[in-house]
Design an enzyme around this catalytic site. Sequence first.
Site, short mmCIF file in Angstrom:
data_model
loop_
_atom_site.label_atom_id
_atom_site.label_comp_id
_atom_site.label_asym_id
_atom_site.label_seq_id
_atom_site.Cartn_x
_atom_site.Cartn_y
_atom_site.Cartn_z
N ASP A 81 0.83 -1.20 0.00
CA ASP A 81 0.00 0.00 0.00
C ASP A 81 0.87 1.26 0.00
O ASP A 81 1.90 1.32 0.69
CB ASP A 81 -0.89 -0.04 1.25
CG ASP A 81 -1.91 1.06 1.28
OD1 ASP A 81 -2.76 1.11 0.38
OD2 ASP A 81 -1.88 1.87 2.24
N GLU B 77 14.68 -15.76 -0.25
CA GLU B 77 15.10 -16.82 0.67
C GLU B 77 14.07 -17.94 0.75
O GLU B 77 14.36 -19.01 1.31
CB GLU B 77 15.32 -16.23 2.07
CG GLU B 77 16.44 -15.20 2.14
CD GLU B 77 16.49 -14.54 3.51
OE1 GLU B 77 15.91 -15.12 4.47
OE2 GLU B 77 17.09 -13.47 3.63
#
Length: 559
Positions: free
Chosen positions: A235, A287
């Site tokens: 956002d 990751e």
Amino acid sequence: MPNAVSLAPAVSALSPAPTFHAPLHTAHDDDAWWRSSVIYQVYPRSFRDLNGDGQGDLAGITAELHQLADLSVDAIWMSPFYTSPQRDGGYDVADYCDVDPMFGTLEDFDRLTARATKLGIKVIIDLVPNHCSSEHALFKAALAAEPGSPERAMFIFRDGTGPDGSNPPNNWQSHFGGSAWTRTLNDDGTPGQWYLHLFDSSQPDFNWDNPAVHAEFERILRFWLDRNVTGFRVDVAHALVKAEGLPDWHGRPDGCSTEEHPGHAAPMFGQRAIHDIYRRWRSILGEYDGDRILCAEATIDPLSRLVNWVRNDQMHQAFNFAYLHHPWDAARLREIITDSLQAFDSVGAPTTWVLSNHDVPRHATRFGEERPEVGLDRARAASLAMLALPGGVYLYQGEELGLPDHLTIPDELRQDPTFVRTGGERVGRDGCRVPLPWRADEPHYGFGSNDGGWLPQPEDWATLARDSQQADPASTLNLYRSALSLRKELGLGAGSLSWAVDADGTDTIAFLNNDVMVIFNMGQSDINVPAGSVLAASHADAGADGVLAPNRCVWLRLN
């Protein structure tokens, strides 16, 4: 609201053997899912209420996920469902790592993601890093602490200006109207410091100059990645870092450019240090297994600036607000598509296309010029044209039903803070957030079983309910189903785009994607189209007998 009508000449005919300009955009063979994705936005409070309390919930989303799988979407993006006092539709977050009881529990969320995985649907969630709720524990601690304390350093507190600090620290304005600053009270009741909130006063901005804020949001990212979310829609992704010294700004509160005040000069948006934040976030996503993504909600102009958010070490996608706000004007639309593809191609990122979301009037209303039947015709045609474009597509819940805005919500039932903070001068966004109609013959059209939803539905939505449309081959729902299936089958999201020479300077949008010719009549006269097999049509008469009426779109495979 009225839309401009192009004054370009109408096309009497496209050539029976059309010619095309050199490809503006070429097909790609990168199989990363997000480069050609269809992502469906779920606004949880208005999707489906399973427990009968008038509010949509996570269990309701889970119960209807098969309906979205039937649309051939790749992922859903869920607007906030976090713990929140709901002063701004959940974008005022009180706890980023829990589910608001209104929507259910973390276990409900896990059941939702498990069901989505079985259906082949990825789950993307909203992240709101610019601000939180004034009910967040960190802000409560900041209010209780002294000026200059570590607690206050999590947010942007400043002393006021003028006599006794009685004026705000600068002239910044809230997106929702009024000042972007609110003054606190000390324990003894005397006026204290001011805090910054680019949105509602209940949404204090975080201080992203503080490494502790970075660490907190990295913790939040990992919390949800560990719960198998595929990514985050971020956002106001351009607003986190503010310019040093917080200088005054005399341009628009949202930072969009005006002739006197270009957006790149806005001190509360688009600061260079933001990009380091997203480089770090991208490395965290890397990751984890799977192809996880970040999408920026960044109101940045021009497009050549916006693409700085989607370079290959930062975000994967960014919303294309230029396309979202395009008028009913073929010349302008052609220009936006051209500029978008060129800009995003320049950094190796996919363009995204979107016509509606929870912050703007639905396109069936926007394009209607206060005539609902025209709005629906234009919405169907515009949607079919959008689904043929190469890149990623975002859909907003209910657009596949052809829903318009609810334009007559009584003032006393409106909940958008924009309406309140402007004294009703700006009506706000409630009209596009009304609960969905599922079944025509049930109370509240099957949204829920209680006495009513959190916002009222229009009284004439029975024909727009999902079950009514499923049984009608000509319905908007079945148009979306067939077009989305074809988009995937024909590889249009990973395809190419070449403009048709005949349509230059006209009220017609015409292009070739792979071997599919798309013709979209935005003018006021019928046009003749080349001979070919109709693959998809916005209306039953679109392309029939070689004629395309105004407000129609057709996909052809040329003879």
